[in-house]
Each structure stands twice: as structure tokens, then as C-alpha cells.
Design a protein around this motif. Structure first.
Motif, PDB file in Angstrom:
ATOM      1  N   ALA A  10      67.802  81.217  79.273  1.00  0.00           N
ATOM      2  CA  ALA A  10      68.676  80.965  78.125  1.00  0.00           C
ATOM      3  C   ALA A  10      69.982  81.743  78.199  1.00  0.00           C
ATOM      4  O   ALA A  10      70.811  81.638  77.287  1.00  0.00           O
ATOM      5  CB  ALA A  10      67.942  81.312  76.830  1.00  0.00           C
ATOM      6  N   ALA A  11      70.184  82.528  79.258  1.00  0.00           N
ATOM      7  CA  ALA A  11      71.454  83.243  79.422  1.00  0.00           C
ATOM      8  C   ALA A  11      72.589  82.228  79.544  1.00  0.00           C
ATOM      9  O   ALA A  11      72.395  81.115  80.045  1.00  0.00           O
ATOM     10  CB  ALA A  11      71.395  84.140  80.660  1.00  0.00           C
ATOM     11  N   PRO A  12      73.778  82.585  79.109  1.00  0.00           N
ATOM     12  CA  PRO A  12      74.873  81.610  79.110  1.00  0.00           C
ATOM     13  C   PRO A  12      75.543  81.439  80.465  1.00  0.00           C
ATOM     14  O   PRO A  12      75.398  82.263  81.360  1.00  0.00           O
ATOM     15  CB  PRO A  12      75.856  82.211  78.102  1.00  0.00           C
ATOM     16  CG  PRO A  12      75.640  83.691  78.231  1.00  0.00           C
ATOM     17  CD  PRO A  12      74.154  83.854  78.467  1.00  0.00           C
ATOM     18  N   VAL A  13      76.281  80.368  80.570  1.00  0.00           N
ATOM     19  CA  VAL A  13      77.185  80.135  81.694  1.00  0.00           C
ATOM     20  C   VAL A  13      78.580  80.515  81.224  1.00  0.00           C
ATOM     21  O   VAL A  13      79.042  80.054  80.175  1.00  0.00           O
ATOM     22  CB  VAL A  13      77.162  78.655  82.133  1.00  0.00           C
ATOM     23  CG1 VAL A  13      78.237  78.388  83.188  1.00  0.00           C
ATOM     24  CG2 VAL A  13      75.789  78.275  82.655  1.00  0.00           C
ATOM     25  N   GLY A  14      79.253  81.369  81.990  1.00  0.00           N
ATOM     26  CA  GLY A  14      80.611  81.769  81.653  1.00  0.00           C
ATOM     27  C   GLY A  14      81.631  80.837  82.283  1.00  0.00           C
ATOM     28  O   GLY A  14      81.537  80.509  83.469  1.00  0.00           O
ATOM     29  N   VAL A  15      82.592  80.396  81.491  1.00  0.00           N
ATOM     30  CA  VAL A  15      83.633  79.474  81.951  1.00  0.00           C
ATOM     31  C   VAL A  15      84.984  80.064  81.561  1.00  0.00           C
ATOM     32  O   VAL A  15      85.170  80.478  80.411  1.00  0.00           O
ATOM     33  CB  VAL A  15      83.471  78.088  81.292  1.00  0.00           C
ATOM     34  CG1 VAL A  15      84.527  77.114  81.816  1.00  0.00           C
ATOM     35  CG2 VAL A  15      82.066  77.539  81.505  1.00  0.00           C
ATOM     36  N   PHE A  16      85.934  80.108  82.514  1.00  0.00           N
ATOM     37  CA  PHE A  16      87.243  80.636  82.118  1.00  0.00           C
ATOM     38  C   PHE A  16      88.389  79.892  82.781  1.00  0.00           C
ATOM     39  O   PHE A  16      88.247  79.269  83.833  1.00  0.00           O
ATOM     40  CB  PHE A  16      87.343  82.142  82.392  1.00  0.00           C
ATOM     41  CG  PHE A  16      87.485  82.538  83.840  1.00  0.00           C
ATOM     42  CD1 PHE A  16      88.736  82.684  84.422  1.00  0.00           C
ATOM     43  CD2 PHE A  16      86.361  82.794  84.619  1.00  0.00           C
ATOM     44  CE1 PHE A  16      88.863  83.081  85.755  1.00  0.00           C
ATOM     45  CE2 PHE A  16      86.484  83.203  85.945  1.00  0.00           C
ATOM     46  CZ  PHE A  16      87.739  83.346  86.516  1.00  0.00           C
ATOM     47  N   ASP A  17      89.524  79.988  82.108  1.00  0.00           N
ATOM     48  CA  ASP A  17      90.763  79.369  82.580  1.00  0.00           C
ATOM     49  C   ASP A  17      91.921  80.210  82.056  1.00  0.00           C
ATOM     50  O   ASP A  17      91.741  81.082  81.200  1.00  0.00           O
ATOM     51  CB  ASP A  17      90.869  77.927  82.070  1.00  0.00           C
ATOM     52  CG  ASP A  17      92.164  77.230  82.479  1.00  0.00           C
ATOM     53  OD1 ASP A  17      92.562  77.378  83.650  1.00  0.00           O
ATOM     54  OD2 ASP A  17      92.790  76.571  81.640  1.00  0.00           O
ATOM     55  N   SER A  18      93.109  79.916  82.524  1.00  0.00           N
ATOM     56  CA  SER A  18      94.287  80.606  82.024  1.00  0.00           C
ATOM     57  C   SER A  18      94.603  80.225  80.586  1.00  0.00           C
ATOM     58  O   SER A  18      95.380  80.915  79.919  1.00  0.00           O
ATOM     59  CB  SER A  18      95.501  80.295  82.911  1.00  0.00           C
ATOM     60  OG  SER A  18      95.795  78.916  82.871  1.00  0.00           O
ATOM     61  N   GLY A  19      94.045  79.125  80.110  1.00  0.00           N
ATOM     62  CA  GLY A  19      94.315  78.688  78.747  1.00  0.00           C
ATOM     63  C   GLY A  19      93.361  77.587  78.337  1.00  0.00           C
ATOM     64  O   GLY A  19      92.145  77.699  78.494  1.00  0.00           O
ATOM     65  N   PRO A  34      73.377  69.670  78.483  1.00  0.00           N
ATOM     66  CA  PRO A  34      73.444  69.826  77.024  1.00  0.00           C
ATOM     67  C   PRO A  34      72.651  70.998  76.465  1.00  0.00           C
ATOM     68  O   PRO A  34      72.874  71.392  75.319  1.00  0.00           O
ATOM     69  CB  PRO A  34      72.893  68.490  76.518  1.00  0.00           C
ATOM     70  CG  PRO A  34      72.001  67.997  77.614  1.00  0.00           C
ATOM     71  CD  PRO A  34      72.688  68.431  78.877  1.00  0.00           C
ATOM     72  N   HIS A  35      71.730  71.566  77.245  1.00  0.00           N
ATOM     73  CA  HIS A  35      70.922  72.674  76.744  1.00  0.00           C
ATOM     74  C   HIS A  35      71.478  74.046  77.111  1.00  0.00           C
ATOM     75  O   HIS A  35      70.947  75.066  76.649  1.00  0.00           O
ATOM     76  CB  HIS A  35      69.480  72.561  77.266  1.00  0.00           C
ATOM     77  CG  HIS A  35      68.787  71.311  76.850  1.00  0.00           C
ATOM     78  ND1 HIS A  35      68.590  70.968  75.532  1.00  0.00           N
ATOM     79  CD2 HIS A  35      68.253  70.301  77.581  1.00  0.00           C
ATOM     80  CE1 HIS A  35      67.965  69.820  75.453  1.00  0.00           C
ATOM     81  NE2 HIS A  35      67.757  69.381  76.682  1.00  0.00           N
ATOM     82  N   GLY A 236      66.791  78.158  90.207  1.00  0.00           N
ATOM     83  CA  GLY A 236      65.783  78.132  89.150  1.00  0.00           C
ATOM     84  C   GLY A 236      66.318  78.656  87.831  1.00  0.00           C
ATOM     85  O   GLY A 236      65.589  79.296  87.061  1.00  0.00           O
ATOM     86  N   LEU A 237      67.573  78.354  87.529  1.00  0.00           N
ATOM     87  CA  LEU A 237      68.243  78.928  86.361  1.00  0.00           C
ATOM     88  C   LEU A 237      68.573  77.914  85.269  1.00  0.00           C
ATOM     89  O   LEU A 237      69.223  78.258  84.279  1.00  0.00           O
ATOM     90  CB  LEU A 237      69.546  79.618  86.801  1.00  0.00           C
ATOM     91  CG  LEU A 237      69.394  80.836  87.706  1.00  0.00           C
ATOM     92  CD1 LEU A 237      70.762  81.300  88.199  1.00  0.00           C
ATOM     93  CD2 LEU A 237      68.683  81.966  86.973  1.00  0.00           C
ATOM     94  N   VAL A 238      68.132  76.674  85.432  1.00  0.00           N
ATOM     95  CA  VAL A 238      68.445  75.659  84.424  1.00  0.00           C
ATOM     96  C   VAL A 238      67.695  75.959  83.137  1.00  0.00           C
ATOM     97  O   VAL A 238      66.494  76.227  83.148  1.00  0.00           O
ATOM     98  CB  VAL A 238      68.090  74.252  84.935  1.00  0.00           C
ATOM     99  CG1 VAL A 238      68.290  73.209  83.832  1.00  0.00           C
ATOM    100  CG2 VAL A 238      68.927  73.897  86.156  1.00  0.00           C
ATOM    101  N   ASN A 239      68.411  75.920  82.035  1.00  0.00           N
ATOM    102  CA  ASN A 239      67.792  76.124  80.724  1.00  0.00           C
ATOM    103  C   ASN A 239      67.191  74.803  80.249  1.00  0.00           C
ATOM    104  O   ASN A 239      67.926  73.848  79.991  1.00  0.00           O
ATOM    105  CB  ASN A 239      68.842  76.617  79.724  1.00  0.00           C
ATOM    106  CG  ASN A 239      68.258  76.931  78.361  1.00  0.00           C
ATOM    107  OD1 ASN A 239      67.048  76.823  78.147  1.00  0.00           O
ATOM    108  ND2 ASN A 239      69.116  77.319  77.430  1.00  0.00           N
ATOM    109  N   PRO A 240      65.860  74.713  80.134  1.00  0.00           N
ATOM    110  CA  PRO A 240      65.254  73.452  79.703  1.00  0.00           C
ATOM    111  C   PRO A 240      65.491  73.147  78.235  1.00  0.00           C
ATOM    112  O   PRO A 240      65.293  72.019  77.789  1.00  0.00           O
ATOM    113  CB  PRO A 240      63.760  73.671  79.984  1.00  0.00           C
ATOM    114  CG  PRO A 240      63.578  75.152  79.877  1.00  0.00           C
ATOM    115  CD  PRO A 240      64.851  75.755  80.403  1.00  0.00           C
TER     116      PRO A 240
END
Length: 283
Positions: A10-19, A34-35, A236-240
Motif C-alpha cells: 500500500a506504499a505510494p508511487v511518487g510522481v514528479f515534474d517541473s510543474g 486504480p488501486h 511484487g509491489l502491485v497494490n491489489p
């Protein structure tokens, strides 16, 4: 989070951009996964990246990634072409066990889709001059007959950050960038910056205005989401999911209300945003 410790699914995925450009990638990730919990960071206080020295972009990418990992991120998505070109190697060296996905301009699919082998590429100047981009172009040139005609787009990211997606000024700017490519008979156009899909309708207006409805426009956001899914599955990190719905957190290094407005305008989401200061760290 240490990389040798247990990583909660359930740990998050971090996403970043300049804006706000990375929101074009975020929407594909949300649709395909979606999960997954997501944490989005817009470095709007330092935008745009395209006109900055590569060392500055590397430092910002490392600093933001450290911040996202401190939020518990199990994977990182560099949702910015310029940051990918400048910093993906440094990020993978610093976090060798973490899934890290970058954004590459869609040169390969463009070379396969082009009927006559003439491909236009719109991107920032830093992306087009980056070693990673040029290596990719040269590799594809070895196996295909595609000719890539490159066009830097100074000022376009700033227009999109201001929300001017279909203004007369943006239309005129895009005409100046795209019409010379059309005059060279391109039949495929690569959007080499994650900001640019948000002006796709205006880009297509320019193409149609030149009576070139045969030109294929390529956005690689969906491919990034698929690569993220592959890496999460491999680790093996997909959040079901637990039926409670995915959570989304958002941070900005500039005005929080501006990013909230962008979420609503571009994704139709009423999203709370927190403004934070991320200190630079040594590469």
C-alpha cells in the motif's frame, strides 16, 4: 525507507515534474493502476527545467526524489522529459533497488508509424541536446530509415503552466513551431514534453489548418504507465487494493492554489495541495 526493508504494497508511487505537465502522465497511471496510492510533486517554484543547466535539474530531481521517498514511496516516476534526460542515470545510481520510470520521447513508435520516414519532434532545448535523447535517436537511426526533425519550443511550457491552452498567443506560438515541420513533409509528430499533451487540441488545430490531417501525433504517457505496472509486477509491489479507493496526495514548491486549479482544470479533480520547500542536496 531503506531499500532492504519490507515494502508495504500500500506504499505510494511518487510522481514528479517541473510543474503541471506530469499530470498528463498521472492520469494514465490512475487509469491503469486504480488501486495505487500516488504522491505528486510539482516543482513549479523552479519551472521550467528546460532552460536551466543540467546540474541544476539533476540536483532538483535528487532532492525531490528524497522527499518522495521520505513520504514512503515504493517507486518513482520521473514524469518530465527534461528531468529524465538529465537525471535518470543519477537517480538509478542513488536508488539501485527501487523501480524508477522515466519519460522518453516516442521516437521508436514514431519511426514505426511513419509512412515516409519523416518525424517531427517537439521538446525543450535541454531534452533535445541531452546525451540520453541523442543516443536514443542514433540507436533508432541504425535500425530504421526515419529522419527526426527536431524543434525546441521555448516559452510553451510557461504558456501551459499559466493555463493558456488555447489562447491566441499559444496558437501563434505553436504555428511558429509546427508549420515549418509540416513544410518539411513530416507525417508523424512526437510530443517530447509531458506538458504538451495538454495543448494537443491546439496542436491538432494547427495541423488541420495546414490541411495535414494525415499527421499522427504521439503522446507517450500511456507507455510510461505500462512500464510502471511491469516494474511493480516484477518486484511484487502491485497494490491489489482493499476496496477503499486509491489515495492521491499532492505537493508544490510554489503556490498550492495554482496546482489545485490545474488539477481541476486539467484532470477534473478537486485536489488538496500542500506547499513545501525541498532543500537542495549534493548529487
Amino acid at each position: 525507507m531503506s531499500q532492504d526493508s519490507f515494502v508495504p504494497l500500500a506504499a505510494p508511487v511518487g510522481v514528479f515534474d517541473s510543474g503541471v505537465g506530469g499530470l498528463s502522465v498521472l492520469r494514465h497511471i490512475r487509469a491503469l493502476l486504480p488501486h495505487e496510492r500516488l504522491v505528486y510533486f510539482a516543482d513549479s517554484g523552479f519551472a521550467p527545467y528546460g532552460g536551466k543547466p543540467e546540474s541544476v535539474v539533476v540536483d532538483r530531481a535528487l532532492s525531490i526524489s528524497a522527499f518522495l521517498i521520505a513520504q514512503g514511496a515504493k517507486a518513482l516516476v520521473v514524469a518530465c522529459n527534461t528531468a529524465t534526460v538529465a537525471a535518470i542515470k543519477a537517480l538509478r545510481a542513488r536508488y539501485p533497488l527501487m523501480p524508477i520510470v522515466g519519460v522518453e520521447p516516442g521516437l521508436k513508435p514514431a519511426s514505426l508509424l511513419s509512412r515516409i520516414g519523416k518525424v517531427g519532434v517537439l521538446a525543450t532545448e535541454l531534452t533535445l541536446s541531452g546525451e540520453k535523447f541523442l543516443q536514443l535517436r542514433d540507436q533508432i537511426n541504425l535500425t530504421s530509415k526515419a529522419q527526426f526533425i527536431l524543434r525546441g519550443c521555448p516559452g510553451l511550457v510557461e504558456q501551459i503552466e499559466r493555463g493558456e491552452l488555447d489562447s491566441e498567443a499559444t496558437l501563434a506560438m505553436l504555428e511558429g513551431y509546427i508549420v515549418p515541420l509540416l513544410d518539411q513533409d513530416i507525417d508523424t509528430l512526437v510530443l517530447g514534453c509531458t506538458h504538451y499533451p495538454f495543448v494537443r487540441a491546439t496542436i491538432e488545430k494547427v495541423i488541420n489548418g495546414a490541411s495535414r490531417r494525415d499527421v499522427v501525433v504521439i503522446d507517450t504517457g500511456e507507455a510510461v504507465a505500462r512500464q510502471l505496472l511491469r516494474l511493480l509486477e516484477a518486484g511484487g509491489l502491485v497494490n491489489p487494493g482493499d476496496g477503499s479507493g486509491a489515495q492521491l496526495e499532492a505537493f508544490s514548491s510554489a503556490n498550492a492554489s495554482a496546482l489545485s486549479a490545474a488539477f481541476l482544470r486539467l484532470l477534473g479533480l478537486a485536489q488538496e495541495v500542500r506547499e513545501v520547500r525541498v532543500a537542495s542536496i549534493a548529487p
